[in-house]
Design a protein around this motif. Structure first.
Motif, PDB file in Angstrom:
ATOM      1  N   ARG A   1      84.946  18.908  35.325  1.00 15.91           N
ATOM      2  CA  ARG A   1      83.599  19.088  35.613  1.00 15.91           C
ATOM      3  C   ARG A   1      82.940  19.883  34.480  1.00 15.91           C
ATOM      4  O   ARG A   1      83.970  20.379  33.759  1.00 15.91           O
ATOM      5  CB  ARG A   1      83.087  19.782  37.068  1.00 15.91           C
ATOM      6  CG  ARG A   1      81.948  19.971  37.401  1.00 15.91           C
ATOM      7  CD  ARG A   1      81.823  20.565  38.335  1.00 15.91           C
ATOM      8  NE  ARG A   1      80.444  21.080  38.747  1.00 15.91           N
ATOM      9  CZ  ARG A   1      80.177  22.729  39.230  1.00 15.91           C
ATOM     10  NH1 ARG A   1      80.855  23.916  39.110  1.00 15.91           N
ATOM     11  NH2 ARG A   1      79.400  22.842  38.698  1.00 15.91           N
TER      12      ARG A   1
ATOM     13  N   TYR B   1      78.983  21.595  33.153  1.00 17.15           N
ATOM     14  CA  TYR B   1      77.603  21.863  32.644  1.00 17.15           C
ATOM     15  C   TYR B   1      77.810  23.207  32.169  1.00 17.15           C
ATOM     16  O   TYR B   1      78.282  24.092  31.467  1.00 17.15           O
ATOM     17  CB  TYR B   1      77.869  22.439  34.346  1.00 17.15           C
ATOM     18  CG  TYR B   1      78.433  23.771  34.304  1.00 17.15           C
ATOM     19  CD1 TYR B   1      78.257  24.757  34.329  1.00 17.15           C
ATOM     20  CD2 TYR B   1      79.306  23.504  35.420  1.00 17.15           C
ATOM     21  CE1 TYR B   1      78.229  26.107  35.056  1.00 17.15           C
ATOM     22  CE2 TYR B   1      80.217  24.454  36.237  1.00 17.15           C
ATOM     23  CZ  TYR B   1      79.927  25.901  35.547  1.00 17.15           C
ATOM     24  OH  TYR B   1      80.417  27.167  36.361  1.00 17.15           O
TER      25      TYR B   1
ATOM     26  N   GLU C   1      75.262  26.326  31.444  1.00 16.76           N
ATOM     27  CA  GLU C   1      74.766  27.555  32.645  1.00 16.76           C
ATOM     28  C   GLU C   1      73.687  28.153  31.509  1.00 16.76           C
ATOM     29  O   GLU C   1      74.151  28.749  30.511  1.00 16.76           O
ATOM     30  CB  GLU C   1      75.644  28.226  33.003  1.00 16.76           C
ATOM     31  CG  GLU C   1      74.985  29.326  33.876  1.00 16.76           C
ATOM     32  CD  GLU C   1      75.973  30.283  34.768  1.00 16.76           C
ATOM     33  OE1 GLU C   1      75.820  31.209  35.299  1.00 16.76           O
ATOM     34  OE2 GLU C   1      77.503  30.208  34.398  1.00 16.76           O
TER      35      GLU C   1
ATOM     36  N   VAL D   1      71.992  25.684  36.270  1.00 12.82           N
ATOM     37  CA  VAL D   1      73.224  24.736  35.719  1.00 12.82           C
ATOM     38  C   VAL D   1      72.488  23.401  35.486  1.00 12.82           C
ATOM     39  O   VAL D   1      71.877  22.750  36.275  1.00 12.82           O
ATOM     40  CB  VAL D   1      74.472  24.785  37.131  1.00 12.82           C
ATOM     41  CG1 VAL D   1      75.275  23.575  37.033  1.00 12.82           C
ATOM     42  CG2 VAL D   1      74.388  26.240  37.026  1.00 12.82           C
ATOM     43  N   PHE D   2      72.740  23.225  34.121  1.00 18.14           N
ATOM     44  CA  PHE D   2      72.875  21.524  34.000  1.00 18.14           C
ATOM     45  C   PHE D   2      74.390  20.798  33.600  1.00 18.14           C
ATOM     46  O   PHE D   2      74.773  21.286  33.514  1.00 18.14           O
ATOM     47  CB  PHE D   2      72.054  21.404  32.571  1.00 18.14           C
ATOM     48  CG  PHE D   2      71.010  22.117  32.571  1.00 18.14           C
ATOM     49  CD1 PHE D   2      69.401  21.647  33.153  1.00 18.14           C
ATOM     50  CD2 PHE D   2      70.538  23.693  31.698  1.00 18.14           C
ATOM     51  CE1 PHE D   2      68.399  22.882  32.625  1.00 18.14           C
ATOM     52  CE2 PHE D   2      69.385  24.326  32.343  1.00 18.14           C
ATOM     53  CZ  PHE D   2      67.965  23.643  32.228  1.00 18.14           C
ATOM     54  N   GLU D   3      73.939  19.569  35.091  1.00 14.99           N
ATOM     55  CA  GLU D   3      75.551  19.441  34.534  1.00 14.99           C
ATOM     56  C   GLU D   3      75.534  18.355  33.899  1.00 14.99           C
ATOM     57  O   GLU D   3      74.473  17.630  33.596  1.00 14.99           O
ATOM     58  CB  GLU D   3      75.751  18.306  36.404  1.00 14.99           C
ATOM     59  CG  GLU D   3      75.633  19.127  37.137  1.00 14.99           C
ATOM     60  CD  GLU D   3      77.478  20.281  37.718  1.00 14.99           C
ATOM     61  OE1 GLU D   3      78.388  19.392  37.021  1.00 14.99           O
ATOM     62  OE2 GLU D   3      77.119  20.637  38.522  1.00 14.99           O
ATOM     63  N   LEU D   4      76.021  18.636  33.435  1.00 18.36           N
ATOM     64  CA  LEU D   4      76.675  17.179  32.239  1.00 18.36           C
ATOM     65  C   LEU D   4      77.655  15.753  32.782  1.00 18.36           C
ATOM     66  O   LEU D   4      78.932  16.090  32.402  1.00 18.36           O
ATOM     67  CB  LEU D   4      77.698  17.971  30.620  1.00 18.36           C
ATOM     68  CG  LEU D   4      77.443  19.710  29.977  1.00 18.36           C
ATOM     69  CD1 LEU D   4      78.338  20.067  29.238  1.00 18.36           C
ATOM     70  CD2 LEU D   4      76.018  18.535  29.928  1.00 18.36           C
ATOM     71  N   ASP D   5      77.159  15.131  32.980  1.00 26.30           N
ATOM     72  CA  ASP D   5      77.795  14.400  34.095  1.00 26.30           C
ATOM     73  C   ASP D   5      77.452  12.488  33.357  1.00 26.30           C
ATOM     74  O   ASP D   5      78.184  11.713  33.915  1.00 26.30           O
ATOM     75  CB  ASP D   5      77.009  13.954  35.275  1.00 26.30           C
ATOM     76  CG  ASP D   5      75.716  14.671  35.341  1.00 26.30           C
ATOM     77  OD1 ASP D   5      74.606  14.045  34.620  1.00 26.30           O
ATOM     78  OD2 ASP D   5      74.840  14.029  36.475  1.00 26.30           O
TER      79      ASP D   5
ATOM     80  N   GLU E   1      84.330  24.532  31.423  1.00 23.93           N
ATOM     81  CA  GLU E   1      84.258  23.084  31.868  1.00 23.93           C
ATOM     82  C   GLU E   1      85.740  23.501  32.626  1.00 23.93           C
ATOM     83  O   GLU E   1      86.314  24.210  31.844  1.00 23.93           O
ATOM     84  CB  GLU E   1      85.110  22.833  29.877  1.00 23.93           C
ATOM     85  CG  GLU E   1      85.896  21.948  29.725  1.00 23.93           C
ATOM     86  CD  GLU E   1      86.318  20.930  28.488  1.00 23.93           C
ATOM     87  OE1 GLU E   1      85.708  19.600  29.301  1.00 23.93           O
ATOM     88  OE2 GLU E   1      86.675  21.434  28.261  1.00 23.93           O
TER      89      GLU E   1
END
Length: 159
Positions: free
Chosen positions: A60, A62, A64, A75-79, A154
């Motif tokens: 996971r 992201y 912040e 929070v910007f998720e890096l999905d 991370e």
């Protein structure tokens, strides 16, 4: 009276490091592929995939936001494989600040490792206070895009 020796006298022999053999850590893990060499450097390139081969983990990552007016602790998720940061509303990480370029920088995933790349922005992209054009990211790196500060987080969990 003792005789003083020079360092060159103590280290007069040399070893050919290309002939050193390092046995594998475990006979059950199979053969270890030879490390790749970068033609421009003497540093070995070893990917996380080669090191963690056979280890199942969940990842996971992201960004912040820190010090971004109206976005504090967001929070910007890096999905996805790529996240673009910039002033444009079309960017994944929209930063409506005057000193952020329309398309300022991108964070992308390659071989299970995140990288950040400046997209020829006017004010540059900084990681931990150092101006970069491209660099690998590590947990808790601080990315500065204009006056916006983004903490890269991370987390890897073994399953």
């Amino acid at each position: 009276m003792s005789e003083k020796k020079h360092n060159s006298d103590l280290f007069s022999t040399t070893a050919d490091l290309t002939q050193i053999h390092v046995p594998p850590l475990s006979s059950t893990s199979g053969p270890i592929p030879p490390p790749r060499r970068d033609e421009r450097s003497h540093t070995l390139k070893i990917s996380r995939r080669e090191v963690l081969k056979g280890v199942v983990s969940k990842q996971r990552a992201y960004l912040e936001a820190m010090g971004v007016p109206g976005f504090e602790n967001r929070v910007f998720e890096l999905d996805t494989n790529e996240a673009v940061m910039g002033r444009s509303a079309e960017c994944n990480v929209h930063l409506p600040l005057p000193n952020v370029s329309r398309v300022h920088a991108r964070v992308y995933l390659v071989n299970e490792e995140y990288h950040v790349e400046d997209m020829n922005s006017t004010n540059g992209t900084f990681v931990n206070g150092v101006r970069i054009s491209r660099c690998a990211l590590r947990n808790n790196d601080l990315i500065e895009v204009g006056e916006a500060k983004m903490l890269f987080v991370e987390a890897k969990v073994r399953e």
